[in-house]
Write a protein that holds these residues in place. Sequence first.
Motif, mmCIF file in Angstrom:
data_model
loop_
_atom_site.group_PDB
_atom_site.id
_atom_site.type_symbol
_atom_site.label_atom_id
_atom_site.label_comp_id
_atom_site.label_asym_id
_atom_site.label_seq_id
_atom_site.Cartn_x
_atom_site.Cartn_y
_atom_site.Cartn_z
ATOM 1 N N ARG A 37 14.700 51.326 62.911
ATOM 2 C CA ARG A 37 13.233 51.760 62.877
ATOM 3 C C ARG A 37 12.677 51.911 64.201
ATOM 4 O O ARG A 37 11.964 52.894 64.622
ATOM 5 C CB ARG A 37 12.262 51.126 62.040
ATOM 6 C CG ARG A 37 12.538 51.085 60.609
ATOM 7 C CD ARG A 37 11.730 50.600 59.565
ATOM 8 N NE ARG A 37 11.618 49.233 59.404
ATOM 9 C CZ ARG A 37 12.562 48.652 58.746
ATOM 10 N NH1 ARG A 37 13.196 49.266 57.744
ATOM 11 N NH2 ARG A 37 12.676 47.433 58.869
ATOM 12 N N LEU A 38 13.222 50.886 65.123
ATOM 13 C CA LEU A 38 12.549 50.814 66.570
ATOM 14 C C LEU A 38 13.310 52.063 67.129
ATOM 15 O O LEU A 38 12.483 52.659 68.073
ATOM 16 C CB LEU A 38 12.859 49.367 67.240
ATOM 17 C CG LEU A 38 12.021 48.424 66.816
ATOM 18 C CD1 LEU A 38 12.632 47.113 67.549
ATOM 19 C CD2 LEU A 38 10.618 48.488 66.991
ATOM 20 N N VAL A 39 14.395 52.301 67.006
ATOM 21 C CA VAL A 39 15.288 53.287 67.585
ATOM 22 C C VAL A 39 14.638 54.727 67.483
ATOM 23 O O VAL A 39 14.662 55.485 68.428
ATOM 24 C CB VAL A 39 16.796 53.329 67.197
ATOM 25 C CG1 VAL A 39 17.533 54.598 67.865
ATOM 26 C CG2 VAL A 39 17.188 52.003 67.984
ATOM 27 N N ARG A 40 14.009 54.936 66.331
ATOM 28 C CA ARG A 40 13.372 55.909 65.856
ATOM 29 C C ARG A 40 12.244 56.418 66.724
ATOM 30 O O ARG A 40 11.712 57.673 66.800
ATOM 31 C CB ARG A 40 13.138 56.107 64.508
ATOM 32 C CG ARG A 40 14.318 56.307 63.691
ATOM 33 C CD ARG A 40 13.912 56.419 62.115
ATOM 34 N NE ARG A 40 15.135 56.758 61.105
ATOM 35 C CZ ARG A 40 15.695 55.805 60.675
ATOM 36 N NH1 ARG A 40 15.354 54.489 60.738
ATOM 37 N NH2 ARG A 40 16.702 55.889 59.787
ATOM 38 N N ILE A 41 11.504 55.263 67.378
ATOM 39 C CA ILE A 41 10.392 55.561 68.222
ATOM 40 C C ILE A 41 10.936 55.928 69.744
ATOM 41 O O ILE A 41 11.630 55.189 70.309
ATOM 42 C CB ILE A 41 9.456 54.425 68.485
ATOM 43 C CG1 ILE A 41 9.007 54.027 66.917
ATOM 44 C CG2 ILE A 41 8.292 54.679 69.229
ATOM 45 C CD1 ILE A 41 8.556 52.726 66.971
ATOM 46 N N PRO A 42 10.709 57.252 70.098
ATOM 47 C CA PRO A 42 11.080 57.688 71.393
ATOM 48 C C PRO A 42 10.141 57.245 72.589
ATOM 49 O O PRO A 42 9.684 57.867 73.232
ATOM 50 C CB PRO A 42 11.089 59.131 71.275
ATOM 51 C CG PRO A 42 9.913 59.301 70.395
ATOM 52 C CD PRO A 42 9.967 58.434 69.335
ATOM 53 N N SER A 43 10.366 55.961 72.832
ATOM 54 C CA SER A 43 9.428 55.204 73.752
ATOM 55 C C SER A 43 9.976 55.422 75.203
ATOM 56 O O SER A 43 10.270 54.468 75.720
ATOM 57 C CB SER A 43 9.476 53.691 73.309
ATOM 58 O OG SER A 43 10.681 53.010 73.132
ATOM 59 N N VAL A 44 10.081 56.381 75.632
ATOM 60 C CA VAL A 44 10.519 56.818 77.003
ATOM 61 C C VAL A 44 9.122 56.575 77.927
ATOM 62 O O VAL A 44 8.229 57.209 78.076
ATOM 63 C CB VAL A 44 10.985 58.260 77.252
ATOM 64 C CG1 VAL A 44 11.509 58.488 78.558
ATOM 65 C CG2 VAL A 44 12.345 58.466 76.235
ATOM 66 N N SER A 45 9.464 55.781 79.001
ATOM 67 C CA SER A 45 8.265 55.295 79.831
ATOM 68 C C SER A 45 8.290 56.206 81.024
ATOM 69 O O SER A 45 7.273 56.045 81.757
ATOM 70 C CB SER A 45 8.529 53.849 80.237
ATOM 71 O OG SER A 45 9.882 53.763 80.862
ATOM 72 N N VAL A 54 5.526 55.012 73.540
ATOM 73 C CA VAL A 54 5.568 53.515 74.126
ATOM 74 C C VAL A 54 4.532 52.765 73.416
ATOM 75 O O VAL A 54 4.790 51.537 73.116
ATOM 76 C CB VAL A 54 5.472 53.555 75.544
ATOM 77 C CG1 VAL A 54 5.743 52.242 76.259
ATOM 78 C CG2 VAL A 54 6.561 54.648 76.223
ATOM 79 N N ALA A 55 3.236 53.152 73.250
ATOM 80 C CA ALA A 55 2.208 52.456 72.577
ATOM 81 C C ALA A 55 2.692 52.267 71.143
ATOM 82 O O ALA A 55 2.414 51.082 70.566
ATOM 83 C CB ALA A 55 0.865 53.151 72.611
ATOM 84 N N GLU A 56 3.289 53.108 70.585
ATOM 85 C CA GLU A 56 3.635 53.028 69.043
ATOM 86 C C GLU A 56 4.626 51.811 69.062
ATOM 87 O O GLU A 56 4.619 51.117 68.091
ATOM 88 C CB GLU A 56 4.370 54.377 68.627
ATOM 89 C CG GLU A 56 4.626 54.201 67.066
ATOM 90 C CD GLU A 56 5.251 55.501 66.768
ATOM 91 O OE1 GLU A 56 5.891 55.428 65.420
ATOM 92 O OE2 GLU A 56 5.167 56.552 67.399
#
Length: 472
Positions: A37-45, A54-56
């Motif tokens: 589930r974390l990998v599905r969030i594209p948290s590129v900074s 990133v906030a999500e």
Amino acid sequence: MTDPTNHASAEPTTPNADAIRAAVDSAFPGVVAELGRLVRIPSVSWPAFDPAHVAESAEAVAELLRGTGVFELVEIRRAPVEDGSELGQPAIVARRAARNGRPTVLLYAHHDVQPPGKDEDWDTPPFEPTQRGDRLHGRGAADDKAGVMAHIGAIRAFAEASGDFDLGLSVFIEGEEEWASRSFGNFLRENRELLEADAIIVADSGNWDIDTPAITVALRGAVAFNLRVETLAHASHSGMFGGAVPDAMLAAIRMLGTMWDAEGAVAVEGLTSAQLDIPAYDEAQLRAEAGLLEGVSPIGRGSILDRIWAQPAITVTGIDAPDVANASNTLIPSLRVRISARIAPGQDAGEAFEALRAHLEANAPFGAKLGFEDVDRGQAFLVDTSGWAVAETRAAMAEAWGKPAVDTGVGGSIPFIAELVEEFPGAQILVTGVEDPDSRAHSPNESLHLGVFKRALLSEALLFGRLNARGA
């Protein structure tokens, strides 16, 4: 960096070891699902990407930490970047105070990820976690959302097996490690009381192979900058003036090539090497792990691991210039390249940048004008392995993996470790991780070996058990 057989532990078994193992076994499928589930969030900074992701990601990690039920405080916080111009990306802090003389451990990882690159270079979608055999593929599956989940999974398993416990725990999950940790120092200073600890576990490195754990004891430093090269006031037709005036591409190619000698070794005066104890590692292993094509030779001099761990390296990681699809018959007036250098342990990163600048200025052909922009400097690091925290970690790893840990160096850099040492000089530093030589962090088809992940998680949970049984 010594032979792994030198570190077999005679320490007794961890208290509640069987209960901790059982807790890890029963919870592991759920931990892998949460990692997905974390990998599905594209948290590129990186600045070009949507910071909302990133906030999500920060909120998702905070909820997982709250869900452990062990912390007195879990918050998302931000700090100003180094020059104070803006706030850095959101990070998560958590704290549980130590009791009855037990030590406090600070757990570090980062929830931001590298850009995925081109989708066509991936065998599976970069932000769709996909299990293939023993490996979970996806951007951040290894670097470093698995580090985040190793901490969370270890906390849960230890707490389940131990009930109420006295060990102090602090957590710092950063949100911009992949964009130079620009607010890191300010974040440490603003949250010092929450983060202060006797030992710090940085879960952002790798293991010797999928069957052998490692403690990273040497890290190269880093210097990166944009180099602007200019030769003309404006673009011109290459047929009209080609052969009489130098364009920026010609000047850049000639100049950049001077940074290496004929064997591919760094040829910049002033960049130094270190003396480290290097284990055996042959060319066949390098070819297998690096994907070196048949017929292509390795570069540099000395043993292979000496080149990777103890010598400087320079890479041109990007060029801003017309691509082939838009290549006209034009003399290019200016271009920009990104230079990334790795610095041997023992050399100051500022000193290394000045050596690189001096070399490029001395070798700029045809009087080309140079500009140096967006300079990042990160210090190298050598870990002191003499303390009790390293000894307890070796014992926990041997218990979890069934074999002793190897001391390794890493060719990459974790510059913020020097900042941790500066802010918390009395803390013992442990650099561990969940990666293996085929994890391909930062590259297409990044993946996590699930067996390595489980053993790394178990090692940390057992370490908590050992530290909970000792005084500070």
